[in-house]
Structures are given as structure tokens and as C-alpha cells.
Design a protein around this motif. Structure first.
Motif, PDB file in Angstrom:
ATOM      1  N   ARG A 193       0.848  -1.209   0.000  1.00 40.76           N
ATOM      2  CA  ARG A 193       0.000   0.000   0.000  1.00 40.76           C
ATOM      3  C   ARG A 193       0.875   1.248   0.000  1.00 40.76           C
ATOM      4  O   ARG A 193       0.594   2.217  -0.718  1.00 40.76           O
ATOM      5  N   THR A 233      -3.998  10.820  -3.918  1.00 40.70           N
ATOM      6  CA  THR A 233      -5.418  11.139  -3.836  1.00 40.70           C
ATOM      7  C   THR A 233      -5.866  10.950  -2.396  1.00 40.70           C
ATOM      8  O   THR A 233      -5.283  10.187  -1.644  1.00 40.70           O
ATOM      9  N   GLY A 234      -6.943  11.628  -2.029  1.00 40.42           N
ATOM     10  CA  GLY A 234      -7.464  11.462  -0.675  1.00 40.42           C
ATOM     11  C   GLY A 234      -6.572  12.126   0.350  1.00 40.42           C
ATOM     12  O   GLY A 234      -5.782  13.026   0.082  1.00 40.42           O
ATOM     13  N   SER A 235      -6.677  11.664   1.574  1.00 41.01           N
ATOM     14  CA  SER A 235      -5.951  12.281   2.683  1.00 41.01           C
ATOM     15  C   SER A 235      -4.498  11.895   2.738  1.00 41.01           C
ATOM     16  O   SER A 235      -3.687  12.584   3.326  1.00 41.01           O
ATOM     17  N   ARG A 257     -13.125   4.418   4.652  1.00 35.99           N
ATOM     18  CA  ARG A 257     -13.012   5.348   3.522  1.00 35.99           C
ATOM     19  C   ARG A 257     -11.854   4.946   2.609  1.00 35.99           C
ATOM     20  O   ARG A 257     -11.985   4.990   1.376  1.00 35.99           O
ATOM     21  N   ASP A 258     -10.720   4.596   3.177  1.00 34.91           N
ATOM     22  CA  ASP A 258      -9.553   4.159   2.412  1.00 34.91           C
ATOM     23  C   ASP A 258      -9.099   2.809   2.956  1.00 34.91           C
ATOM     24  O   ASP A 258      -8.155   2.731   3.760  1.00 34.91           O
ATOM     25  N   PRO A 312      -7.822  -2.207  -1.308  1.00 33.88           N
ATOM     26  CA  PRO A 312      -8.818  -1.438  -2.073  1.00 33.88           C
ATOM     27  C   PRO A 312      -9.957  -2.327  -2.566  1.00 33.88           C
ATOM     28  O   PRO A 312      -9.763  -3.511  -2.858  1.00 33.88           O
ATOM     29  N   ARG A 318       1.503   4.249  -3.071  1.00 35.25           N
ATOM     30  CA  ARG A 318       1.300   5.684  -2.806  1.00 35.25           C
ATOM     31  C   ARG A 318       2.566   6.503  -3.018  1.00 35.25           C
ATOM     32  O   ARG A 318       2.511   7.608  -3.556  1.00 35.25           O
ATOM     33  N   CYS A 342      -2.779  -0.262  -7.894  1.00 35.78           N
ATOM     34  CA  CYS A 342      -2.868  -1.272  -6.826  1.00 35.78           C
ATOM     35  C   CYS A 342      -1.824  -2.379  -6.980  1.00 35.78           C
ATOM     36  O   CYS A 342      -1.956  -3.442  -6.376  1.00 35.78           O
ATOM     37  N   ASP A 392      -5.261   3.813   6.861  1.00 36.43           N
ATOM     38  CA  ASP A 392      -6.336   3.484   7.793  1.00 36.43           C
ATOM     39  C   ASP A 392      -5.707   2.755   8.975  1.00 36.43           C
ATOM     40  O   ASP A 392      -5.406   1.569   8.896  1.00 36.43           O
TER      41      ASP A 392
END
Length: 472
Positions: free
Chosen positions: A66, A191-193, A250-251, A255, A70, A387, A197
């Protein structure tokens, strides 16, 4: 640098990164007796030099993948291989077995960082219809590393002592790190925050740690021991909680595009049961050859050599079959070979001719290479955009848990009589049935080979590369 131009660098970095991990795993087996004598360690402490590594690497592979998705897989490979080499150097200098155990756990952490990256780099560099050949090369290289590990370890330990098997990792890791700098892959779009998680990460890590520890302790405690049952139930409860949490996160750590991909999940299930069958059979066969037939370790290694040889030779053949016949038929053929090999081993006795054992190990090697190439190609090739690291981590997790499960099944079936010829059938037939279950996920794989992308039209992952740009 174009995608095609960086393929050799990506392939070399992928192969060398996978080889250093495979070599380290087999070379340690030869070093453990000397380590025990030199550091005045107990058998349990020596066992933990392997268990601490296995728990650390198995629990962090998905999280590492993961992070690679990123922040870039080349970066994770660079950090992972440097840390792996540094931890190896620390082990070579360790004054006590406690330091060895702690540093082996650290080595597992860095091993988890680099392993998903070695697969993700191939996913970014090659289109789906061309993944068969690089994955076959990678599989053959792993087989070579695993095969020469005990031989190289024996030479180093005999002439230089057990610490030499860890010293050798340092310069190799440095070379791989330098090579990684030549790999240019796109930095994934943020993307996202950008935050992991934490609840899902904690649930996944603890659940896998509990399950792996429970399986590694089965040979000593048995399946029905209270502690074993408690850990297995606890692990299942945690995994259930993880699934419920992931549905609303949310994340999520895994995925949803990956979790819903039938080819990816089927390929990972196939790898889990087939690696369990193979390594459980090897565990049982090693006891049989040394305790029942009274063969020396070198003679035992020579008897098993056809397995390594057929893995090396069978991987490119499997790659060609994958392109011609598609994942489903190729995986079914590989699964059948593994089942036949285990079943043949179960029929052997002290009076069996040696060609029978040779054919059994050859079938296991050819079958496992076929499944590895097919399942790995499916996992990497069918990874949704962005991914590749996660699916690589899931694949490596299956390959770490599978052997532990297989050894637990073999040891649980034989107990204290693991070296007795009379228990050969008792321990191997359950493993044959376990491998036979691989036909279920094998039939869920795609029927046809990966579609060829016409010239001038970018492959799916190349379109993703174009969207996020390349490093300068």
C-alpha cells in the motif's frame, strides 16, 4: 526514459531483490547449528530466529505494498534492500541470540518493504501480454537462489563461520540499491488524505501475526493444544472484524477494486494451497529421507535436486503455456502435477526404487513452477491501476502463510513419528487433498491469455503511467 527502455533495469532489480530474500531464507538453515553453539542458545531461541522474521514479514507485506502504491515502488525497494543489508550486518555482529532474534525481526520488516516492490516494478514496466517471460525469469531465479542457498551456506559456515552468511548480504544489498536508482517508475498520484487506515492496519497486522505464530507452533504443540486453538480462534475473530471494518472504511487497506477482483483473489487462494502442499510435503520428505532412510544432509539434498531443476527449467515452459493456453488451463495442469507428485511421494517406502522419488520431486517442481508463473502473472497482470503494490503484498503474504500451513498439517498428522515410513501416507494424503482444492480457484482464473495491445495503443498500466507522469 521510455517504458520499454527501463524494462531491463526493472527486471534486473525485481529478480535480484527476490533472489536475496530467497537466498537468505535457505542459507540460514545451514547457519543455525553453528549459531546455537557459538551463542549458547536453546533450540527454542534458535527457532525464534526464523519465527520472528516470518511474523514480521508476513504481517507487513500488504501494508508495504500500500505504501509503495502511494509513494513509489522504487523508493520502497531502495529503502527495503538497504535496511535488509544493514540488519544482516547487525546480525553478523550480534553478541547474543537475543540480538539476533530482534535483528531478524527488523530484517523481516525491511524484507516486507522490498518484496511487493519487486513485483510491482514488473507491472509498471511490462504490458499484460508480455508479463509471462519476466515472471518466468523471476521464478527461475528464485528457484536457483533457494537451491544454491544450502550449498553456499555450507561453504561459508565451514570455512568462515555462521556469521559469514549474514556478512554476504551487505555488499549484495548495496549493489541492488544502486541498481534500483537506475529504475525510473512513475510516482503514484496522491489522492485522498494520504493517511493509512490505522484501525484496518492494526487489525490486519495483529490478525496475521496471531495466525502465523499459531501455525509455526503447531509442530511443537499440536493442533488440539489449548494455546493453538485459542490463537487460531482469536486470529479468525480479528480477520472477521477486519472484513467488517473494511466494508465501511473510507480508504481500506485492501482497495475494493482488488477485493472484488475474482482473478486476483483466485490466484492468491491457489498460491496459498499449492505452496502449503509443496512445503508440507518437503517437510515430511526431509524427515523420511534422513530419519527413515538414514541419508546424510548432502545426500538428502541431492535426492530433492530434481525439484529445483524442474522449477528452473519449468518456469519458461510455463510462461509459454500461459501465453498459448491461458491462465485457467495452465493453472489446472500445474495443480494436477503437484497433486500427482505428493501422491507419488506418499506411496514410497524403504524398498522403493530411486527413480520413483525422482519422478515425484520432478512433478512437484514442474507443477509448482507452473502455478507460480500462472498465478503471479494473473495477480500482477490483473491488478487494478494504482494497486500493483497491494496485490504484490497479498501474493507474498499467501506465499509466506502457505508453507506454515503445510508444515503444520504435515506435523500435525504425524506428531512424534515424523520420521517413520509407516506415517508417510498418513501425513502426505491430507496435503494432496489440500493441493487438490487448488482446482477450485484455478477454474476461476481467466480462460484466455492476456489480450495483445495493438501497436500504438498504450497498455492499461502505460495509460496510468502517462496520467501521472514520469520522474525526470
Amino acid at each position: 526514459m521510455s517504458t520499454a527502455a527501463r524494462r531491463p533495469f526493472a527486471l534486473l532489480a525485481s529478480v535480484s531483490g527476490a533472489m536475496i530474500v530467497a537466498l537468505d531464507g535457505t542459507i540460514l538453515l545451514v547457519a543455525q547449528p553453528g549459531l546455537r553453539r557459538d551463542l549458547d542458545a536453546s533450540v527454542a531461541q534458535v527457532q525464534w530466529t526464523s519465527t520472528s522474521y516470518l511474523i514480521a514479514v508476513a504481517t507487513l507485506l500488504v501494508v508495504a505494498g500500500r505504501l509503495g502504491d502511494r509513494y513509489g515502488h522504487a523508493r520502497l525497494l531502495f529503502v527495503g534492500v538497504l535496511g535488509f543489508g544493514a540488519a544482516s550486518t547487525g546480525i553478523a555482529l550480534a553478541p547474543t541470540v537475543g540480538w539476533v532474534i530482534a535483528l531478524r525481526a527488523a530484517q523481516g520488516v525491511f524484507g516486507a518493504l522490498l518484496q511487493p516492490a519487486t513485483l510491482a516494478l514488473l507491472r509498471l514496466a511490462y504490458p499484460p501480454d508480455r508479463l509471462g517471460t519476466p515472471i518466468a525469469i523471476r521464478t527461475s531465479a528464485i528457484a536457483v537462489a533457494a537451491g544454491i542457498g544450502p550449498v553456499l551456506g555450507g561453504i561459508l559456515v565451514q570455512h568462515l563461520g555462521w556469521r559469514a552468511v549474514f556478512w554476504v548480504n551487505a555488499p549484495v544489498a548495496l549493489v541492488i540499491a544502486v541498481l534500483t536508482l537506475a529504475v525510473r517508475t512513475p510516482v503514484p498520484e496522491r489522492t485522498g488524505s494520504g493517511r493509512l487506515d490505522l484501525a484496518g492496519t492494526a487489525l490486519l497486522t495483529v490478525a496475521l501475526a496471531v495466525m502465523v505464530h499459531a501455525l509455526t507452533e503447531v509442530p511443537g504443540r499440536g493442533w488440539t493444544a489449548g494455546s493453538t486453538l485459542l490463537e487460531l480462534i482469536g486470529g479468525l475473530v480479528l480477520l472477521t472484524a477486519l472484513v467488517l471494518h473494511e466494508r465501511h472504511a473510507r480508504d481500506p487497506i485492501v482497495p475494493r477494486a482488488v477485493a472484488r477482483s475474482v482473478p486476483v483473489t483466485a490466484a492468491m487462494a491457489l498460491l496459498l494451497v499449492i505452496s502449503a502442499g509443496l512445503f508440507g510435503a518437503l517437510f515430511r520428505a526431509t524427515f523420511y529421507l534422513q530419519d527413515s532412510l538414514r541419508l546424510a544432509p548432502l545426500a538428502t539434498g541431492l535426492r530433492v535436486l530434481p525439484l529445483t531443476a524442474l522449477m528452473v527449467l519449468g518456469a519458461p515452459v510455463a510462461g509459454a503455456a500461459l501465453r498459448r493456453y491461458g491462465p485457467r488451463h495452465t493453472a489446472i495442469a500445474g495443480t494436477a502435477l503437484v497433486v500427482v507428485g505428493i501422491a507419488q511421494l506418499s506411496r514410497l517406502g524403504p524398498t522403493s526404487p530411486w527413480p520413483s522419488m525422482t519422478l515425484a520431486f520432478a512433478a512437484l517442481g514442474a507443477g509448482f513452477a507452473t502455478v507460480m508463473v500462472t498465478a503471479t502473472g494473473t495477480v500482477v497482470g490483473d491488478a487494478p491501476p494504482g494497486c500493483a503494490g497491494v496485490v504484490g503484498g497479498l501474493k507474498q503474504t499467501a506465499m509466506n502463510i502457505g508453507p506454515s500451513l503445510g508444515i503444520a498439517v504435515a506435523a500435525g498428522a504425524t506428531g512424534a513419528t515424523a520420521g517413520s515410513a509407516s506415517t508417510m501416507c498418513l501425513s502426505l494424503l491430507p496435503l494432496a487433498v489440500l493441493a487438490l482444492l487448488g482446482l477450485i480457484p484455478a477454474r476461476l482464473l481467466p480462460r484466455h491469455p492476456a489480450r495483445h495491445v495493438p501497436p500504438g495503443q498504450p497498455a492499461p498500466q502505460e495509460r496510468a503511467v502517462a496520467e501521472v507522469g514520469e520522474r525526470p
